[in-house]
Every structure is written in C-alpha cells, then in structure tokens.
Design a protein around this motif. Sequence first.
Motif, PDB file in Angstrom:
ATOM      1  N   LEU A  13       0.831  -1.215   0.000  1.00 52.03           N
ATOM      2  CA  LEU A  13       0.000   0.000   0.000  1.00 52.03           C
ATOM      3  C   LEU A  13       0.862   1.260   0.000  1.00 52.03           C
ATOM      4  O   LEU A  13       0.563   2.226  -0.714  1.00 52.03           O
ATOM      5  CB  LEU A  13      -0.918   0.010   1.219  1.00 52.03           C
ATOM      6  N   LEU A  14       1.918   1.262   0.780  1.00 46.14           N
ATOM      7  CA  LEU A  14       2.819   2.414   0.810  1.00 46.14           C
ATOM      8  C   LEU A  14       3.469   2.624  -0.549  1.00 46.14           C
ATOM      9  O   LEU A  14       3.598   3.757  -1.030  1.00 46.14           O
ATOM     10  CB  LEU A  14       3.892   2.216   1.890  1.00 46.14           C
ATOM     11  N   ALA A  15       3.866   1.518  -1.182  1.00 45.94           N
ATOM     12  CA  ALA A  15       4.489   1.620  -2.507  1.00 45.94           C
ATOM     13  C   ALA A  15       3.487   2.127  -3.544  1.00 45.94           C
ATOM     14  O   ALA A  15       3.819   2.958  -4.399  1.00 45.94           O
ATOM     15  CB  ALA A  15       5.054   0.261  -2.918  1.00 45.94           C
ATOM     16  N   ALA A  27       2.947   5.830  -3.110  1.00 43.70           N
ATOM     17  CA  ALA A  27       4.106   6.596  -3.577  1.00 43.70           C
ATOM     18  C   ALA A  27       4.128   6.694  -5.096  1.00 43.70           C
ATOM     19  O   ALA A  27       4.476   7.736  -5.656  1.00 43.70           O
ATOM     20  CB  ALA A  27       5.391   5.956  -3.058  1.00 43.70           C
ATOM     21  N   ARG A  28       3.746   5.607  -5.771  1.00 43.63           N
ATOM     22  CA  ARG A  28       3.784   5.612  -7.240  1.00 43.63           C
ATOM     23  C   ARG A  28       2.657   6.426  -7.851  1.00 43.63           C
ATOM     24  O   ARG A  28       2.831   7.079  -8.874  1.00 43.63           O
ATOM     25  CB  ARG A  28       3.702   4.169  -7.778  1.00 43.63           C
ATOM     26  N   HIS A  29       1.491   6.402  -7.216  1.00 39.75           N
ATOM     27  CA  HIS A  29       0.299   6.990  -7.833  1.00 39.75           C
ATOM     28  C   HIS A  29      -0.246   8.202  -7.074  1.00 39.75           C
ATOM     29  O   HIS A  29      -1.327   8.690  -7.419  1.00 39.75           O
ATOM     30  CB  HIS A  29      -0.801   5.929  -7.930  1.00 39.75           C
TER      31      HIS A  29
END
Length: 290
Positions: free
Chosen positions: A208-210, A213-215
Amino acid sequence: MSMMRERMAAEVSRQLRNELLEGLLLGHLTDPEEAGRRAARVGVVAGRAYQVLILSPEDESAPLPDATADARRAALRRRRLLEGLAEAIEERAPDAIVSPQQNELVAIVPVSEDARRGPRALGQAAILHASALFSSWSLTVGVGGACQEPTEIADGYVQARRAVEAAQRFGRRGEVVAFEDLGLYRLLFQVANPDELDRFVEQVLGSLLAYDARHQADLVLTLSAFLNANASPQATARELAVHVNTVSYRLQRIKTIGGLNLDQAEDRLLAGVALKIVAGMAPPASRPRP
C-alpha cells in the motif's frame, strides 16, 4: 574565604542530596523505613503522592564545523538550560524535588487535584520555557505514574524514562508524554531491534505504501481514517471529505493491493499496529493519524 567556605558547604550539601535522591530513583533502598527516612531528608512528605518527571533537552541546531567547539557550546547551553528549568519548576511548584543531572533534569512533583498545577501542566510550561531560553532546543518530558510510597519512586522513575525514550523513538520529541498514555507503544518499545518494526510494516503495509508513492494515492490515509472511525465507511467519508462511494472503492483497492480483509478483526489489528509504527517513524507533516 567566607564565601569560599559557603560555596563548598553548598556543594557538599548538593552532592549529599543528589546521592540520597539517586538511591530513591534507582531503587537501591528496598527497606520501607530506610527509604522513608531518606525520602524525608530530601523533602518528600509522608502520605503524599508524587510523580517523577524527566526533562530531556536536545539541541536541534546545525552542528558547527569545529566539532570540539560545537560540543563545548552544546554542553554549556545544556547546563544553562537545565539550571533555568530547575529554577522555573521550583518557582511554579515549590514542593517539587528537583535534581539537575548531567544531560537531563529529574523532578519529583506532588500530585495535584488542580490540573493546572499537575505534572502535565508543569511539563508543558517547561517546554515553553526551554523554547524561550534556546529556540533551537527541544524538550521532551516523560511522566511516570503516581507513587504512594517512597519505595515506589524508583518505579515512577523507570516509567518516566520509558516515556521519554518511547517519545524520542516514535516521533513525539518536544512533547509531554505520560507512561500511562503510551498504550501500544509500551509494547512496541520493548522491540529491541527497530529493523523488526520496519519489517513488520513492510509485511503489512508495504504494498500500500508503494502504491501510494507511485500513484500519489491515499490508500494508507484512508485505511487510517477507516480504523479511527471504528470501521464506518460513512464516518470515514466525513473525515476525509469525500463521497462514501470513494471510500468503498478505496477499501476494495486496499483489499486487492494490500491483501487486508478489513472485515476480519485480526487484519484490522495488524493494520492498526503497523499504522502506529508508521505514525511514529514518519516526519510530522506526513504522518497518517494513528
């Protein structure tokens, strides 16, 4: 010569008092009668409840190019700050027993029914006083539980110490933190290796953190708000100022991407603990509310 003798006498008296205090704080006195006698000699009134405060200052200014000069400056300012804090506490709480240590200040403060005169208020006043003396320094205040007997002062000291260390470790520097209010952090603090906490967060919230960060998404923020709202999509929507359908969509994405089934109590518990860790480790501006 007379002034020198007076200074020497005052220094000897201070050292003896600090030795008596150290015995109480470190639990060296296990006999109740002996502890009571020594406590009375430093000003503890029998039958009165006390709480231990630890005031821990930290210099947040940029270091000087000369490390030796920087260390001397920091040591001098710390000493002046601790002396100023000791005077301020004694002025606001004349019955307090105050002991400046090498890097911090310890105060044994009577419990008061008036919250404005209690240990928490005293800690807040000390933080304001510290910032007025040196704006680049922050002050963290740990408050132990109430001590009814002199032999309990050592436990209060340990609790105040844990409150300070937990505050410094979990992003609450510059605050008054009471041991009784640490809640889950009392358990998290017992994890000796911080990497274990990082691995736990990665396991529970890593995807979820990733994704966020990406979107530039708000899945973790939505998860935090959802748990704070007792798993109510409607209350979560009000908190986030979005439509309830948006919340429902995000919750589905949390389940799909993060593998968290928020209908299950165990998954909600895991997510809540991980969010506590994230809230403590992240910079203040970017913390989800735990």
